[in-house]
Design a protein around this motif. Structure first.
Motif, PDB file in Angstrom:
ATOM      1  N   GLU A  13       0.846  -1.198   0.000  1.00 56.12           N
ATOM      2  CA  GLU A  13       0.000   0.000   0.000  1.00 56.12           C
ATOM      3  C   GLU A  13       0.884   1.252   0.000  1.00 56.12           C
ATOM      4  O   GLU A  13       1.546   1.557   0.989  1.00 56.12           O
ATOM      5  CB  GLU A  13      -0.900   0.011   1.235  1.00 56.12           C
ATOM      6  CG  GLU A  13      -1.955  -1.084   1.242  1.00 56.12           C
ATOM      7  CD  GLU A  13      -3.059  -0.833   0.233  1.00 56.12           C
ATOM      8  OE1 GLU A  13      -3.217   0.339  -0.200  1.00 56.12           O
ATOM      9  OE2 GLU A  13      -3.752  -1.793  -0.127  1.00 56.12           O
ATOM     10  N   PRO A  14       0.904   2.008  -1.101  1.00 58.55           N
ATOM     11  CA  PRO A  14       1.733   3.225  -1.155  1.00 58.55           C
ATOM     12  C   PRO A  14       1.442   4.206  -0.021  1.00 58.55           C
ATOM     13  O   PRO A  14       2.366   4.852   0.490  1.00 58.55           O
ATOM     14  CB  PRO A  14       1.373   3.837  -2.518  1.00 58.55           C
ATOM     15  CG  PRO A  14       0.937   2.661  -3.344  1.00 58.55           C
ATOM     16  CD  PRO A  14       0.227   1.737  -2.379  1.00 58.55           C
ATOM     17  N   ASN A  15       0.177   4.323   0.385  1.00 61.58           N
ATOM     18  CA  ASN A  15      -0.160   5.238   1.483  1.00 61.58           C
ATOM     19  C   ASN A  15       0.514   4.813   2.784  1.00 61.58           C
ATOM     20  O   ASN A  15       0.968   5.658   3.565  1.00 61.58           O
ATOM     21  CB  ASN A  15      -1.678   5.294   1.690  1.00 61.58           C
ATOM     22  CG  ASN A  15      -2.384   6.034   0.574  1.00 61.58           C
ATOM     23  OD1 ASN A  15      -1.766   6.815  -0.158  1.00 61.58           O
ATOM     24  ND2 ASN A  15      -3.682   5.803   0.441  1.00 61.58           N
ATOM     25  N   ASN A  16       0.590   3.494   3.016  1.00 57.87           N
ATOM     26  CA  ASN A  16       1.251   3.001   4.227  1.00 57.87           C
ATOM     27  C   ASN A  16       2.746   3.286   4.186  1.00 57.87           C
ATOM     28  O   ASN A  16       3.355   3.630   5.198  1.00 57.87           O
ATOM     29  CB  ASN A  16       1.016   1.493   4.376  1.00 57.87           C
ATOM     30  CG  ASN A  16      -0.425   1.158   4.687  1.00 57.87           C
ATOM     31  OD1 ASN A  16      -1.167   1.991   5.216  1.00 57.87           O
ATOM     32  ND2 ASN A  16      -0.844  -0.053   4.351  1.00 57.87           N
ATOM     33  N   GLU A  18       4.209   5.767   2.567  1.00 57.80           N
ATOM     34  CA  GLU A  18       4.384   7.203   2.760  1.00 57.80           C
ATOM     35  C   GLU A  18       4.195   7.587   4.225  1.00 57.80           C
ATOM     36  O   GLU A  18       4.972   8.368   4.786  1.00 57.80           O
ATOM     37  CB  GLU A  18       3.378   7.975   1.886  1.00 57.80           C
ATOM     38  CG  GLU A  18       3.452   9.488   2.001  1.00 57.80           C
ATOM     39  CD  GLU A  18       4.772  10.041   1.488  1.00 57.80           C
ATOM     40  OE1 GLU A  18       5.137  11.166   1.899  1.00 57.80           O
ATOM     41  OE2 GLU A  18       5.440   9.368   0.691  1.00 57.80           O
ATOM     42  N   ASN A  19       3.182   7.008   4.866  1.00 60.62           N
ATOM     43  CA  ASN A  19       2.915   7.304   6.272  1.00 60.62           C
ATOM     44  C   ASN A  19       4.074   6.873   7.162  1.00 60.62           C
ATOM     45  O   ASN A  19       4.538   7.636   8.013  1.00 60.62           O
ATOM     46  CB  ASN A  19       1.626   6.607   6.711  1.00 60.62           C
ATOM     47  CG  ASN A  19       1.314   6.841   8.176  1.00 60.62           C
ATOM     48  OD1 ASN A  19       1.159   7.982   8.613  1.00 60.62           O
ATOM     49  ND2 ASN A  19       1.222   5.764   8.948  1.00 60.62           N
ATOM     50  N   TYR A  38       6.757  -2.263  -3.303  1.00 61.99           N
ATOM     51  CA  TYR A  38       5.323  -2.477  -3.125  1.00 61.99           C
ATOM     52  C   TYR A  38       4.908  -3.932  -3.347  1.00 61.99           C
ATOM     53  O   TYR A  38       3.718  -4.233  -3.420  1.00 61.99           O
ATOM     54  CB  TYR A  38       4.546  -1.548  -4.064  1.00 61.99           C
ATOM     55  CG  TYR A  38       4.872  -0.094  -3.836  1.00 61.99           C
ATOM     56  CD1 TYR A  38       4.556   0.526  -2.629  1.00 61.99           C
ATOM     57  CD2 TYR A  38       5.531   0.650  -4.811  1.00 61.99           C
ATOM     58  CE1 TYR A  38       4.876   1.861  -2.413  1.00 61.99           C
ATOM     59  CE2 TYR A  38       5.859   1.976  -4.602  1.00 61.99           C
ATOM     60  CZ  TYR A  38       5.538   2.586  -3.390  1.00 61.99           C
ATOM     61  OH  TYR A  38       5.862   3.901  -3.167  1.00 61.99           O
TER      62      TYR A  38
END
Length: 250
Positions: A13-16, A18-19, A38
């Motif tokens: 998950e790219p959002n994970n 980045e977070n 990823y």
């Protein structure tokens, strides 16, 4: 800086990604993120290329899991912090091997604690043995006779077969393991964590401070309110709330 460590993140998950990268930048400045992947296939290539000190590894990913990635590496020589939403058997195996994991969404305090432990472990090559133990646990899920539990101490991490553990005794947030050969081993974790891990191996929580291997119980003594007598003549108390349950199990 000598205390800086290089890390890579493997999460589908790219959002994970980045977070986690932002959390590390803000709260763990000693960690440099050298790259992210990823999926497990690219994650393997990234790890071999960057040779990181630390890998933040998602467990559940499409295709190959994080465990599959670890199994594919010839000789993992880095620390691992697993990052996952939920993976019942995987989490139990990770705990059994005394490795670190973070549940999503990531708590900052837990992240700092996991990174601090990774920094402290950099000179401790017992991490390799712990990873090997984890992979064996996952490979032989049904073969409990081959399982070993990792007991992290101040100077080393011991891998012990649960059948060799006679009992565990709590003292605040520490647990002392009493082994079959008379050896004692102190671990800086509370006893309730081991109650969950050892339940399927015949261990009974007979008291707030005591966890006992059923195989070493000689008898139930009725006097003095009732207590367990072990094969080595150790008397282990049974709490009033546990008496009926323990008697029924025996």
């Amino acid at each position: 800086m000598a205390d800086m460590i290089r890390a890579v993140i493997v999460d589908d998950e790219p959002n994970n990604v980045e977070n986690l990268s932002q959390l590390l930048e803000r709260h763990c400045p000693q960690v440099t993120v050298a790259g992210a992947a990823y999926d497990s296939v690219y994650g393997r290539s990234l790890i071999l290329d960057k040779r990181p000190d630390l890998v933040f590894l998602d467990i559940s990913m499409p295709g190959q899991t994080g465990f599959d990635l670890l199994s594919s590496l010839p000789a993992p020589d880095f620390d691992v912090i697993f990052v996952t939403a939920f993976h019942e058997y995987g989490i139990q195996a990770i705990k059994f091997s005394a490795l670190d994991y973070l549940l999503k969404p990531i708590d900052v305090t837990e992240l700092r604690h996991a990174v601090d432990k990774a920094l402290a472990r950099r000179a401790d090559r017992h991490q390799k043995a712990q990873l090997e133990n984890l992979l064996e646990l996952l490979k032989h899920q049904q073969q409990k006779q081959e399982h070993r539990i990792a007991l992290p101490g101040a100077r080393e991490t011991r891998l012990v077969h649960p059948g060799r553990i006679v009992r565990c005794e709590a003292s605040n947030n520490y647990t002392t393991f009493y082994l079959q050969d008379g050896e004692k081993y102190l671990v800086s974790k509370p006893i309730f964590e081991y109650e969950e891990m050892l339940r399927d191996y015949g261990f009974l929580r007979c008291h707030q401070s005591h966890l006992v291997n059923r195989s070493f119980i000689r008898s139930w003594i009725k006097e003095d309110g009732g207590y367990l007598l072990l094969e080595d003549n150790t008397a282990v108390p049974v709490s009033r709330q546990k008496r009926d349950l323990i008697k029924s199990l025996l």
